[in-house]
Motif scaffolding. Structure first.
Motif, PDB file in Angstrom:
ATOM      1  N   MET A   1       0.671  15.212  -1.910  1.00  0.00           N
ATOM      2  CA  MET A   1       1.290  14.158  -2.529  1.00  0.00           C
ATOM      3  C   MET A   1       1.843  14.519  -3.718  1.00  0.00           C
ATOM      4  SD  MET A   1      -1.191  11.127  -1.251  1.00  0.00           S
ATOM      5  CE  MET A   1      -2.719  12.107  -1.876  1.00  0.00           C
ATOM      6  N   ALA A   2       0.977  15.237  -4.658  1.00  0.00           N
ATOM      7  CA  ALA A   2       1.680  15.597  -5.880  1.00  0.00           C
ATOM      8  C   ALA A   2       2.856  16.319  -5.729  1.00  0.00           C
ATOM      9  CB  ALA A   2       0.517  16.178  -6.646  1.00  0.00           C
TER      10      ALA A   2
ATOM     11  N   ARG B   1       7.913   2.856  -7.036  1.00  0.00           N
ATOM     12  CA  ARG B   1       8.652   3.675  -7.848  1.00  0.00           C
ATOM     13  C   ARG B   1       9.673   4.457  -7.611  1.00  0.00           C
ATOM     14  NH1 ARG B   1       7.493   9.019 -10.136  1.00  0.00           N
ATOM     15  NH2 ARG B   1       6.530   9.537  -8.059  1.00  0.00           N
ATOM     16  N   LEU B   2       9.740   5.094  -6.135  1.00  0.00           N
ATOM     17  CA  LEU B   2      10.831   5.831  -5.849  1.00  0.00           C
ATOM     18  C   LEU B   2      11.734   4.856  -4.897  1.00  0.00           C
ATOM     19  CD1 LEU B   2       8.713   8.676  -4.564  1.00  0.00           C
ATOM     20  CD2 LEU B   2       9.852   8.523  -6.809  1.00  0.00           C
ATOM     21  N   PRO B   3      12.978   5.323  -4.959  1.00  0.00           N
ATOM     22  CA  PRO B   3      14.101   4.826  -4.139  1.00  0.00           C
ATOM     23  C   PRO B   3      13.727   4.771  -2.615  1.00  0.00           C
ATOM     24  CG  PRO B   3      15.076   6.247  -5.629  1.00  0.00           C
ATOM     25  CD  PRO B   3      13.474   6.311  -5.633  1.00  0.00           C
ATOM     26  N   ILE B   4      14.036   3.576  -2.002  1.00  0.00           N
ATOM     27  CA  ILE B   4      13.763   3.546  -0.626  1.00  0.00           C
ATOM     28  C   ILE B   4      14.727   4.469   0.171  1.00  0.00           C
ATOM     29  CG2 ILE B   4      13.820   2.302   1.583  1.00  0.00           C
ATOM     30  CD1 ILE B   4      13.010  -0.248  -0.117  1.00  0.00           C
TER      31      ILE B   4
ATOM     32  N   VAL C   1      -1.058   9.398  -8.424  1.00  0.00           N
ATOM     33  CA  VAL C   1      -1.161  10.734  -8.049  1.00  0.00           C
ATOM     34  C   VAL C   1      -2.362  11.286  -8.100  1.00  0.00           C
ATOM     35  CG1 VAL C   1      -0.102  13.207  -7.844  1.00  0.00           C
ATOM     36  CG2 VAL C   1       1.423  11.338  -7.905  1.00  0.00           C
ATOM     37  N   GLU C   2      -2.580  11.453  -9.697  1.00  0.00           N
ATOM     38  CA  GLU C   2      -3.953  12.273 -10.154  1.00  0.00           C
ATOM     39  C   GLU C   2      -5.142  10.938 -10.254  1.00  0.00           C
ATOM     40  OE1 GLU C   2      -3.322  13.577 -14.049  1.00  0.00           O
ATOM     41  OE2 GLU C   2      -1.477  14.809 -13.659  1.00  0.00           O
ATOM     42  N   ARG C   3      -4.789   9.810 -10.314  1.00  0.00           N
ATOM     43  CA  ARG C   3      -5.721   8.712 -10.474  1.00  0.00           C
ATOM     44  C   ARG C   3      -5.675   8.075  -8.894  1.00  0.00           C
ATOM     45  NH1 ARG C   3      -5.234   6.670 -16.484  1.00  0.00           N
ATOM     46  NH2 ARG C   3      -5.517   8.576 -17.524  1.00  0.00           N
ATOM     47  N   LYS C   4      -5.260   8.549  -8.011  1.00  0.00           N
ATOM     48  CA  LYS C   4      -5.161   7.780  -6.763  1.00  0.00           C
ATOM     49  C   LYS C   4      -6.533   7.276  -6.084  1.00  0.00           C
ATOM     50  CE  LYS C   4      -2.101  10.113  -3.980  1.00  0.00           C
ATOM     51  NZ  LYS C   4      -1.098   9.125  -4.008  1.00  0.00           N
ATOM     52  N   GLY C   5      -7.476   7.849  -6.352  1.00  0.00           N
ATOM     53  CA  GLY C   5      -8.799   7.217  -5.802  1.00  0.00           C
ATOM     54  C   GLY C   5      -9.208   6.188  -6.756  1.00  0.00           C
ATOM     55  N   LEU C   6      -9.056   6.081  -7.794  1.00  0.00           N
ATOM     56  CA  LEU C   6      -9.379   5.044  -8.750  1.00  0.00           C
ATOM     57  C   LEU C   6      -8.300   3.920  -8.530  1.00  0.00           C
ATOM     58  CD1 LEU C   6     -10.493   3.561 -11.241  1.00  0.00           C
ATOM     59  CD2 LEU C   6      -8.985   4.765 -12.749  1.00  0.00           C
ATOM     60  N   ALA C   7      -6.985   4.140  -8.311  1.00  0.00           N
ATOM     61  CA  ALA C   7      -6.237   3.027  -7.950  1.00  0.00           C
ATOM     62  C   ALA C   7      -6.665   2.278  -6.667  1.00  0.00           C
ATOM     63  CB  ALA C   7      -4.881   3.672  -7.952  1.00  0.00           C
ATOM     64  N   PHE C   8      -6.802   3.028  -5.662  1.00  0.00           N
ATOM     65  CA  PHE C   8      -7.107   2.342  -4.416  1.00  0.00           C
ATOM     66  C   PHE C   8      -8.280   1.718  -4.635  1.00  0.00           C
ATOM     67  CE2 PHE C   8      -3.520   4.804  -2.901  1.00  0.00           C
ATOM     68  CZ  PHE C   8      -2.980   3.910  -1.799  1.00  0.00           C
ATOM     69  N   GLY C   9      -9.422   2.382  -5.090  1.00  0.00           N
ATOM     70  CA  GLY C   9     -10.565   1.530  -5.437  1.00  0.00           C
ATOM     71  C   GLY C   9     -10.306   0.560  -6.082  1.00  0.00           C
TER      72      GLY C   9
ATOM     73  N   VAL D   1       0.720  -1.152  -0.240  1.00  0.00           N
ATOM     74  CA  VAL D   1       0.065  -0.073   0.243  1.00  0.00           C
ATOM     75  C   VAL D   1       0.756   1.215  -0.079  1.00  0.00           C
ATOM     76  CG1 VAL D   1      -1.811   1.309   1.294  1.00  0.00           C
ATOM     77  CG2 VAL D   1      -1.956  -1.036   1.129  1.00  0.00           C
ATOM     78  N   ILE D   2       1.732   1.117   0.835  1.00  0.00           N
ATOM     79  CA  ILE D   2       3.079   2.305   0.937  1.00  0.00           C
ATOM     80  C   ILE D   2       3.537   2.552  -0.498  1.00  0.00           C
ATOM     81  CG2 ILE D   2       5.033   3.140   1.704  1.00  0.00           C
ATOM     82  CD1 ILE D   2       4.621   1.517   4.170  1.00  0.00           C
ATOM     83  N   HIS D   3       3.910   1.801  -1.389  1.00  0.00           N
ATOM     84  CA  HIS D   3       4.501   1.927  -2.614  1.00  0.00           C
ATOM     85  C   HIS D   3       3.342   2.087  -3.712  1.00  0.00           C
ATOM     86  CE1 HIS D   3       8.368   0.849  -1.265  1.00  0.00           C
ATOM     87  NE2 HIS D   3       8.081  -0.458  -1.206  1.00  0.00           N
ATOM     88  N   LEU D   4       2.166   1.548  -3.587  1.00  0.00           N
ATOM     89  CA  LEU D   4       1.021   2.018  -4.432  1.00  0.00           C
ATOM     90  C   LEU D   4       1.015   3.714  -4.512  1.00  0.00           C
ATOM     91  CD1 LEU D   4      -1.055   0.959  -6.618  1.00  0.00           C
ATOM     92  CD2 LEU D   4      -2.710   0.901  -4.785  1.00  0.00           C
ATOM     93  N   ASP D   5       1.046   4.232  -3.313  1.00  0.00           N
ATOM     94  CA  ASP D   5       0.692   5.506  -3.281  1.00  0.00           C
ATOM     95  C   ASP D   5       1.836   6.310  -3.862  1.00  0.00           C
ATOM     96  OD1 ASP D   5      -0.580   7.926  -1.716  1.00  0.00           O
ATOM     97  OD2 ASP D   5       1.445   8.112  -1.081  1.00  0.00           O
ATOM     98  N   GLU D   6       2.994   5.663  -4.166  1.00  0.00           N
ATOM     99  CA  GLU D   6       3.746   6.313  -4.978  1.00  0.00           C
ATOM    100  C   GLU D   6       3.613   6.363  -6.563  1.00  0.00           C
ATOM    101  OE1 GLU D   6       7.293   4.410  -4.306  1.00  0.00           O
ATOM    102  OE2 GLU D   6       7.695   4.649  -2.290  1.00  0.00           O
ATOM    103  N   TRP D   7       2.994   5.332  -6.958  1.00  0.00           N
ATOM    104  CA  TRP D   7       2.514   5.082  -8.395  1.00  0.00           C
ATOM    105  C   TRP D   7       1.542   5.817  -9.023  1.00  0.00           C
ATOM    106  CZ3 TRP D   7       5.939   3.077 -11.560  1.00  0.00           C
ATOM    107  CH2 TRP D   7       6.699   2.217 -11.174  1.00  0.00           C
TER     108      TRP D   7
END
Length: 442
Positions: A431-432, A200-203, A141-149, A133-139
């Motif tokens: 976040m963006a 998506r981003l380096p740890i 931004v604009e479609r965050k609601g759809l992605a988590f849905g 879930v943490i990494h999904l938040d990186e992937w």
């Protein structure tokens, strides 16, 4: 699956974000599918030895979902403090989950099930899916609601398929074999994903301090949204716990109860996606109010008079779409709070809203058993209100109505048109901005 690089791929677009989301979908399904199918297990355990006739069975399922929700908060915080341990956490989580299910297959008492299929499996599930879930938040931004849905739709689809699978398997092979089979399937399918899925981003080498994640407790917006969230959670799980037993109580065909749970969970998958899309395009308060009112009407007018199969199945669909879409609002609930307290991590905020649902889940088990002890209205009341489930139906409907308390957060904000509201322009959410800053500094 997407891999990390020193030059991160852009969010929202291309193959990489969606392939990562597909992997998360599978993990979500294996983590949540069994707890959300608890109604089938409860019916089996209550009627078959060695646990038949025992009290407290409802607490097993609600402990599993409650621990899953609540433990996510400290896991989020720990992984933000020590981000390099995310993969190790997921590996430990799948191990805990498998051990819990195998141990549950040896249970002979309700307390054994509470400790294994309830608490330990919930702990393992939280440790498994939280890093993703943490990494999904990186992937996204604009479609965050759809992605988590779409992510949370994995719960609904798994919850639609697993009850039918378990109804067949429990009657043919028994609970011991089915729990062991699910443990093996989870390890075989999920373990490879742990090693190939990357953020998506380096740890970061250094994580954020625990104290910064408590700043949200000073936010009035957080408490308004959380109050509605907890109250909605108190009644949310009662249909999935009791629909199977309810169907038998009103003399409906045996398969009706299992089918109603499957339909509810399948509809929840659709609701999660639709709610996620809605939060990307309409004001959060509007979505919360719509979900609350629709689910309460479904409870009072459909479940309350569901003495025939078509009405009960129609209730499952409408309630699943509305109440089942609630978790998709947590992403933008977190955005609203994050605007006030920038230091609190998004993952922790999502975890806190999940924990609010978890409190409702844990309490709803013993609470529902207490409500069942109230005398039924008998012939004096119409439909299902005259059965032993009348009080539970009424409580579920009231909790759904009060879930709309989150709408009050809008009174604290400048007036804004829904049609012009992609949350005050998604590209400018914290976040963006963080994502742009992160990419610029790589």
């Amino acid at each position: 699956m997407p891999c990390r690089s020193s030059n991160p791929l852009p969010p929202d677009r291309g193959w990489a974000p969606w392939s990562y989301l597909a992997g998360c979908f599978w993990i979500e399904g294996f983590t949540w599918g069994l707890p959300f199918s608890w109604g089938v297990f409860q019916k089996y355990y209550a009627s078959q030895p060695p646990i038949s006739g025992a009290d407290g069975l409802a607490a097993v399922g609600t402990c599993a979902t409650g621990v899953l929700y609540i433990v996510s908060v400290p896991v989020f915080a720990i992984l933000q403090k020590w981000p390099s341990q995310r993969k190790a956490c997921a590996i430990l989580g799948i191990a805990f989950l498998a051990v819990a299910l195998v141990a549950a297959s040896f249970a002979n008492h309700v307390v054994d099930l509470i400790l294994t299929q309830g608490i330990l499996s919930g702990l393992g599930g939280a440790m498994l899916y939280t890093p993703f879930v943490i990494h999904l938040d990186e992937w996204f931004v604009e479609r965050k609601g759809l992605a988590f849905g779409l992510l949370w739709a994995g719960t609904g689809i798994s919850g639609a398929v697993v009850p039918l699978l378990m109804e067949w398997g429990l009657s043919k092979y028994g609970f011991r074999t089915m729990l062991r089979a699910w443990a093996v399937a989870a390890v075989v399918i999920v373990s490879p994903l742990i090693f190939v899925m990357k953020g998506r981003l380096p740890i970061p080498a250094k994580g954020s301090p625990f104290s910064s994640n408590l700043d949200c407790l000073s936010s009035p917006t957080f408490w308004i949204l959380q109050c509605g969230n907890v109250i909605q959670g108190l009644g949310y799980f009662m249909p999935s716990i009791y629909l199977s037993v309810f169907a038998s109580a009103v003399n409906l065909p045996t398969l009706t109860g299992t089918l109603s749970i499957s339909l509810l969970n399948f509809a929840s998958a659709a609701g999660a996606i639709l709610s996620g899309l809605a939060t990307d395009h309409f004001h959060l308060s509007t979505v919360l109010l719509s979900l609350s009112l629709t689910s309460s009407v479904a409870v009072f007018l459909l479940w309350g008079f569901a003495t025939s199969q078509p009405v009960l199945l129609l209730f499952s669909v409408i309630y699943g779409i509305s109440a089942g879409g609630w978790s998709s609002t947590w992403t933008w609930c977190s955005v609203e709070v994050h605007r006030e307290v920038l230091r609190t991590e998004m993952g922790v905020l999502i975890g806190l809203f999940g924990a609010g649902r978890g409190i409702g889940s844990i309490v709803s088990g013993p609470l529902s058993e207490s409500l069942l002890r109230y005398p039924a209205g008998g012939d004096e009341l119409a439909g299902a209100y005259g059965t032993g489930f009348g009080v539970i139906i009424t409580f579920t409907g009231i909790s759904a109505v009060l879930g709309s308390l989150g709408w009050l957060m809008r009174l604290r904000q400048p007036k804004v048109s829904d049609s012009a509201h992609p949350h005050d322009v998604a590209a400018e959410t914290p976040m963006a901005v963080e994502g742009k800053v992160g990419e610029a500094t790589e």
